[in-house]
Design a protein around this motif. Structure first.
Motif, mmCIF file in Angstrom:
data_model
loop_
_atom_site.group_PDB
_atom_site.id
_atom_site.type_symbol
_atom_site.label_atom_id
_atom_site.label_comp_id
_atom_site.label_asym_id
_atom_site.label_seq_id
_atom_site.Cartn_x
_atom_site.Cartn_y
_atom_site.Cartn_z
ATOM 1 N N GLU A 2 0.669 -1.163 0.055
ATOM 2 C CA GLU A 2 -0.041 0.063 -0.018
ATOM 3 C C GLU A 2 0.894 1.134 -0.130
ATOM 4 O OE1 GLU A 2 -2.479 -0.730 3.367
ATOM 5 O OE2 GLU A 2 -4.082 -1.901 2.208
ATOM 6 N N ASP A 3 2.051 1.188 0.768
ATOM 7 C CA ASP A 3 2.636 2.308 0.690
ATOM 8 C C ASP A 3 3.496 2.549 -0.471
ATOM 9 O OD1 ASP A 3 2.125 2.846 3.482
ATOM 10 O OD2 ASP A 3 4.057 1.674 4.185
ATOM 11 N N SER A 4 3.734 1.639 -1.403
ATOM 12 C CA SER A 4 4.519 1.798 -2.638
ATOM 13 C C SER A 4 3.604 1.592 -3.849
ATOM 14 C CB SER A 4 5.526 0.478 -2.552
ATOM 15 O OG SER A 4 5.123 -0.747 -2.399
ATOM 16 N N GLY A 5 2.438 1.284 -3.535
ATOM 17 C CA GLY A 5 1.474 1.118 -4.869
ATOM 18 C C GLY A 5 1.682 0.055 -5.579
ATOM 19 N N GLN A 6 2.076 -1.101 -4.852
ATOM 20 C CA GLN A 6 2.038 -2.351 -5.419
ATOM 21 C C GLN A 6 0.925 -3.283 -5.697
ATOM 22 O OE1 GLN A 6 4.494 -3.653 -7.375
ATOM 23 N NE2 GLN A 6 6.669 -2.963 -6.824
ATOM 24 N N SER A 7 0.168 -3.010 -6.509
ATOM 25 C CA SER A 7 -1.326 -3.488 -6.613
ATOM 26 C C SER A 7 -1.407 -5.156 -6.669
ATOM 27 C CB SER A 7 -2.244 -2.993 -7.637
ATOM 28 O OG SER A 7 -1.603 -3.091 -8.727
ATOM 29 N N TRP A 8 -0.403 -5.716 -7.454
ATOM 30 C CA TRP A 8 -0.313 -6.891 -8.072
ATOM 31 C C TRP A 8 -0.012 -7.839 -6.690
ATOM 32 C CZ3 TRP A 8 4.196 -10.198 -8.203
ATOM 33 C CH2 TRP A 8 3.881 -11.587 -8.640
ATOM 34 N N ALA A 9 1.408 -7.317 -6.112
ATOM 35 C CA ALA A 9 1.668 -8.022 -4.791
ATOM 36 C C ALA A 9 0.598 -7.867 -3.895
ATOM 37 C CB ALA A 9 3.204 -7.699 -4.261
ATOM 38 N N ARG A 10 0.142 -6.824 -3.751
ATOM 39 C CA ARG A 10 -0.944 -6.517 -2.699
ATOM 40 C C ARG A 10 -1.987 -7.450 -2.965
ATOM 41 N NH1 ARG A 10 -3.701 -1.352 -3.135
ATOM 42 N NH2 ARG A 10 -5.120 -2.614 -4.665
ATOM 43 N N SER A 11 -2.489 -7.738 -4.238
ATOM 44 C CA SER A 11 -3.710 -8.704 -4.348
ATOM 45 C C SER A 11 -3.244 -10.294 -3.885
ATOM 46 C CB SER A 11 -4.020 -8.786 -5.966
ATOM 47 O OG SER A 11 -2.956 -9.585 -6.666
ATOM 48 N N TRP A 12 -1.976 -10.562 -3.940
ATOM 49 C CA TRP A 12 -1.368 -11.721 -3.399
ATOM 50 C C TRP A 12 -1.496 -11.833 -1.913
ATOM 51 C CZ3 TRP A 12 -0.797 -16.540 -5.459
ATOM 52 C CH2 TRP A 12 -0.855 -16.694 -6.785
ATOM 53 N N ALA A 13 -0.992 -10.755 -1.184
ATOM 54 C CA ALA A 13 -1.074 -10.646 -0.018
ATOM 55 C C ALA A 13 -2.601 -10.690 0.729
ATOM 56 C CB ALA A 13 -0.509 -9.384 0.454
ATOM 57 N N ASP A 14 -3.637 -9.966 0.036
ATOM 58 C CA ASP A 14 -4.860 -10.289 0.098
ATOM 59 C C ASP A 14 -5.612 -11.663 0.066
ATOM 60 O OD1 ASP A 14 -5.374 -7.628 0.823
ATOM 61 O OD2 ASP A 14 -6.307 -7.003 -1.176
ATOM 62 N N LEU A 15 -4.876 -12.469 -0.882
ATOM 63 C CA LEU A 15 -5.263 -13.702 -1.182
ATOM 64 C C LEU A 15 -4.613 -14.471 0.094
ATOM 65 C CD1 LEU A 15 -4.990 -15.683 -4.406
ATOM 66 C CD2 LEU A 15 -4.034 -16.832 -2.410
ATOM 67 N N GLY A 16 -3.208 -14.412 0.485
ATOM 68 C CA GLY A 16 -2.859 -15.118 1.688
ATOM 69 C C GLY A 16 -3.708 -14.888 2.984
ATOM 70 N N LEU A 17 -3.920 -13.518 3.092
ATOM 71 C CA LEU A 17 -4.700 -13.254 4.284
ATOM 72 C C LEU A 17 -6.042 -13.802 4.365
ATOM 73 C CD1 LEU A 17 -3.503 -9.468 4.723
ATOM 74 C CD2 LEU A 17 -3.044 -11.248 6.357
ATOM 75 N N SER A 18 -6.888 -13.787 3.261
ATOM 76 C CA SER A 18 -7.893 -14.456 3.129
ATOM 77 C C SER A 18 -7.899 -15.976 3.715
ATOM 78 C CB SER A 18 -8.460 -14.690 1.682
ATOM 79 O OG SER A 18 -9.818 -15.060 1.456
ATOM 80 N N LEU A 19 -7.047 -16.742 3.235
ATOM 81 C CA LEU A 19 -6.706 -17.958 3.741
ATOM 82 C C LEU A 19 -6.468 -18.055 4.972
ATOM 83 C CD1 LEU A 19 -4.194 -19.412 0.982
ATOM 84 C CD2 LEU A 19 -6.375 -20.360 1.307
ATOM 85 N N VAL A 20 -5.758 -17.056 5.736
ATOM 86 C CA VAL A 20 -5.602 -16.990 7.274
ATOM 87 C C VAL A 20 -6.769 -17.019 7.814
ATOM 88 C CG1 VAL A 20 -4.469 -15.693 9.107
ATOM 89 C CG2 VAL A 20 -3.008 -16.430 7.026
ATOM 90 N N LEU A 21 -7.661 -15.880 7.574
ATOM 91 C CA LEU A 21 -9.033 -15.545 7.995
ATOM 92 C C LEU A 21 -10.069 -16.743 7.898
ATOM 93 C CD1 LEU A 21 -9.668 -11.898 7.045
ATOM 94 C CD2 LEU A 21 -8.860 -12.734 9.252
ATOM 95 N N ARG A 22 -9.670 -17.645 6.904
ATOM 96 C CA ARG A 22 -10.728 -18.817 6.758
ATOM 97 C C ARG A 22 -10.206 -19.867 7.627
ATOM 98 N NH1 ARG A 22 -10.282 -23.564 3.768
ATOM 99 N NH2 ARG A 22 -12.013 -24.484 3.056
ATOM 100 N N ALA A 23 -9.072 -19.978 7.871
ATOM 101 C CA ALA A 23 -8.517 -20.820 8.815
ATOM 102 C C ALA A 23 -8.791 -20.539 10.276
ATOM 103 C CB ALA A 23 -6.890 -21.120 8.810
#
Length: 770
Positions: free
Chosen positions: A559-580
């Protein structure tokens, strides 16, 4: 959008005139022949007729119509890859022809291959193989010569009808003639006040006869009406045209007419326009004004004079102008591009222009590869992806000229985001492997190229070859004192171990690499990707808190650097964590947000994983038929990827558990229908389904429709209106005949109708009423 979710056919920049008989002939021939090739001379309109016929047949193909333009492709070995990319098939490590054949095996699709004459043998082999494997496929090709493939049926597209001499004085009869109608339509675009009168009718009729009814020749002549009367154009033809024609060498007199018309039009251009015409021949596809100025400004044509010359070529129909919402682009028809190239016999001069062309598009790639502010990254990457025909031409120039290989390697590395994040790994791997073989690189650059190649191989599921490439890289790194080479090798060892399922090794390698990379300064895309991989690795190792920590840190830095692609993968990983953790609403919101970004970037691996995740989260929470459709849609995209990036037994087990839950929630017939519907979805349709958007309009919100029918019943009613029987509808929708019988009975009951004709009339009215 077509039913498959792929983009619509190219739009006509000008009105389509005449050609009803040819369009009908193509439709009839395609009904009985699975391969139809339209042949004819340059400028006769093969492409436009093919597009018109294909558009009129769209509803006959459940999986739509796909247009693939081949004039910018110079390497026949890349043909299958170009078709695969047009189909937006995610990367696979199997041979491209086999991949295409498997993908198309159960599709009902019309494939339009445009401009095949320079790739005749390759097109013949490809089409022959695909038609054998895919019974529902039909191919419509355009070429100046037949392909020579088994079962080919050739239709010759001839010039337009020209007026008979006896009609010269009849304005009404003359206006009905196809060639005259086309000429008048194009004149109207440059001189709206022009009218066909008894006075000029004989001249117009004679002009169309002189030009043999060839559409491109007529358009070139029509473009001159802005600056001179039609009588003067005919006089100039008498003075210059036939002398030019006699100098051309071609067996077909109409081809000589076409060549002479182009030469005549060239002769009427200003010196600046002629210079620009030849310079623009290095562009294989569309371009904008900035590109034209960067490449073609030269002695005799300073940058400030490029636009006036460009505008003059548009006015003379040498260039086709397309105005988009935020950008105007230009395109030169193939025969005019060939003529322009022939006007530049100086090889050194052409090489200079090709180098400028390469440098311009390399500059666009470099600008997009830098981290832009906030959410602009995805749009910048998408724009570069759309310039692929020009980028491919730039890479081909570097690949075929030994003096340019270093620049080619730099461009390949600059385009890392295309290969990794934008679904173009197949194309990237081709050029990486080529330059690894032929380029004389210093050890550091060779290591960078090999590491990038290994990463793409992992994304394609080719883990064995990736390990071999890493072993070669490790041998080079062992002799190198470049610290970054050692760190990036460590990171790639972690990525490969993660893909192979060796989670302990992945944790160790990735942790080491991230620590050393971050010590060197602000995080780049390599660090962020490694953090995502490490976070998911730790989740699988049973350490969800550690996973959340690294993924949240990654997201903050994105978010600080504007990296939208890597952020989407971070969101995907965090979604897996929240599901767990059982926090399903938050997990679903993150998964959908990640999916939206993956869609914009065409990241097939990321989008496939997001689709799986949304399906798992929906199981037990949403309508079970909806969830079952999505689960099988996502499974279908995985089958195309074969072994996706970050594939795991954990994911397969989750898929199986979701499937078992949904089977228990639905009756067997309902489940099988939902599974068939989902399995038939394209990537775009699956994403729209996951996000709750109407198919074919992925960016729009769903609209309320006042109707008692369900979405599936509406679809069946539309097909009834198209005249299909219940059996044909069942085949189209890949469901059982009894299922369609039931749908039709429900439609009749809900609408209080007693006949199929009433359903058809209602469906047509419903379409027109929105």
């Amino acid at each position: 959008m077509m039913p498959s979710g792929r983009p619509a056919l190219p739009a006509d920049p000008t009105a389509f005139v005449g050609r009803r008989r040819e369009t009908a002939d193509i439709r009839r021939t395609l009904e009985r022949s699975r391969l139809v090739t339209l042949t004819g001379i340059a400028g006769v309109g093969k492409t436009r007729v093919a597009l018109r016929a294909a558009e009129s047949m769209r509803r006959a193909f459940a999986d739509g119509v796909l247009f693939v333009e081949l004039s910018s492709l110079s390497d026949p070995d890349r043909l299958a890859q170009v078709v695969a990319r047009a189909l937006e098939i995610p990367d696979q490590s199997v041979p491209d022809l086999d991949m295409l054949a498997e993908y198309l095996a159960d599709k009902q699709l019309l494939l339009v291959l445009d401009t095949c004459e320079h790739l005749v043998e390759s097109c013949s082999r490809l089409v022959g193989g695909l038609l054998t494997a895919a019974r529902g496929l039909r191919v419509l090709a355009t070429s100046r010569q037949p392909l020579g493939a088994p079962g080919e049926h050739c239709l010759v597209i001839r010039p337009m009808e020209v007026p008979a001499p006896e009609t010269a004085g009849s304005v009404q009869d003359l206006a009905r003639c196809e060639s005259v109608a086309l000429f008048l339509d194009r004149v109207g675009a440059v001189d709206p006040g022009f009218e066909l009168t008894e006075q000029n009718a004989p001249v117009v009729g004679e002009l169309c006869r002189r030009l043999d009814g060839i559409p491109l020749a007529l358009e070139l002549a029509a473009g001159r009406v802005r600056s001179m009367p039609v009588e003067r154009i005919l006089t100039l033809l008498d003075e210059r045209f036939w002398a030019e024609e006699e100098d051309t060498c071609a067996d077909d007199p109409r081809h000589r007419t076409m060549q002479a018309a182009i030469a005549w039009s060239h002769g009427l251009c200003t010196p600046a326009e002629r210079l620009l015409w030849s310079g623009l021949s290095v562009f294989p596809a569309r371009f904008d004004l900035a590109a034209a100025e960067a490449v073609c400004a030269q002695e005799g044509l300073p940058a400030h004079e490029v636009y006036p010359a460009l505008d003059g070529l548009v006015a003379k129909s040498i260039l086709v102008c397309a105005k988009g919402p935020d950008r105007t682009t230009y395109r030169m028809p193939d025969s005019l591009r060939e003529y322009g190239a022939a006007q530049m016999p100086d090889h050194d001069r052409r090489r200079v222009l090709l180098a400028r062309h390469r440098d311009h598009y390399a500059g666009l790639a470099e600008a997009a590869s830098e981290v832009p502010p906030r959410d602009e990254q995805a749009e910048e990457w998408k724009r570069v992806r759309e310039e692929w025909p020009n980028l491919r031409a730039a890479l081909e120039f570097c690949a075929t000229d030994p003096a340019e290989t270093d620049d080619g390697v730099r461009l390949v590395i600059t385009l890392t985001f295309l290969w990794i994040a934008c679904g173009m790994g197949r194309e990237g791997r081709h050029y990486m492997e080529w330059f690894v073989r032929v380029a004389r690189l210093d050890e550091v650059t060779r290591v960078r190229l090999l590491l990038l190649l290994a990463y793409v191989m992992v994304a394609q599921g080719d883990l064995r070859t990736s390990r071999q490439t890493l072993d070669e890289c490790a041998d080079l790194v062992s002799r190198s004192d470049d610290p970054l080479s050692h760190i990036h090798l460590e990171k790639m060892r972690g990525t490969l171990a993660y893909a192979e399922g060796d989670l302990a090794a992945a944790d160790a390698h990735l942790t080491e690499a991230i620590g050393r990379l971050r010590a060197g300064g602000s995080p780049d895309i390599t660090v962020l990707a490694a953090m995502v991989e490490l976070g998911i690795t730790r989740l699988w190792l049973g350490r969800p808190d550690d996973a959340a920590e690294v993924l949240l840190e990654c997201k903050r830095e994105c978010e600080d650097s504007g990296q939208s692609w890597a952020r989407s993968w971070a969101d995907l990983g965090l979604s897996l964590v929240l599901r767990a953790r059982g926090e399903l609403p938050g997990a679903l919101a993150l998964a959908k947000e990640a999916l939206r970004t993956q869609r914009r970037l065409h990241d097939a691996s990321g989008a496939s994983l997001c689709l799986e995740l949304v399906a798992w989260l929906a199981t037990g929470q949403e309508d079970p038929a909806w969830a079952a459709r999505l689960l099988h849609a996502s499974h279908g995209t995985w089958r195309q990827v074969r072994r996706p990036l970050y594939g795991s037994p954990h994911f397969l087990a989750e898929h199986a558990r979701s499937e078992e839950t949904l089977r228990r929630a639905l009756a067997p017939a309902e489940y099988e229908e939902a599974a068939a519907e989902g399995g038939a979805m394209s990537m775009d349709e699956a994403i729209a389904h996951a996000l709750g958007e109407p198919p074919g309009a992925p960016q729009a919100a769903p609209k309320e429709r006042v109707t008692p029918l369900s979405p599936r019943e509406l679809e069946v009613a539309d097909l009834v209106a198209d005249g299909l029987t219940n059996k044909e509808i069942a085949q189209r929708l890949v469901v059982g005949r009894r299922t369609i019988d039931t749908h039709v009975e429900h439609i009749l009951a809900k609408l209080d109708f007693s006949s199929r004709s009433q359903i058809a009339a209602w469906a047509i009215g419903h379409r027109e009423g929105g």
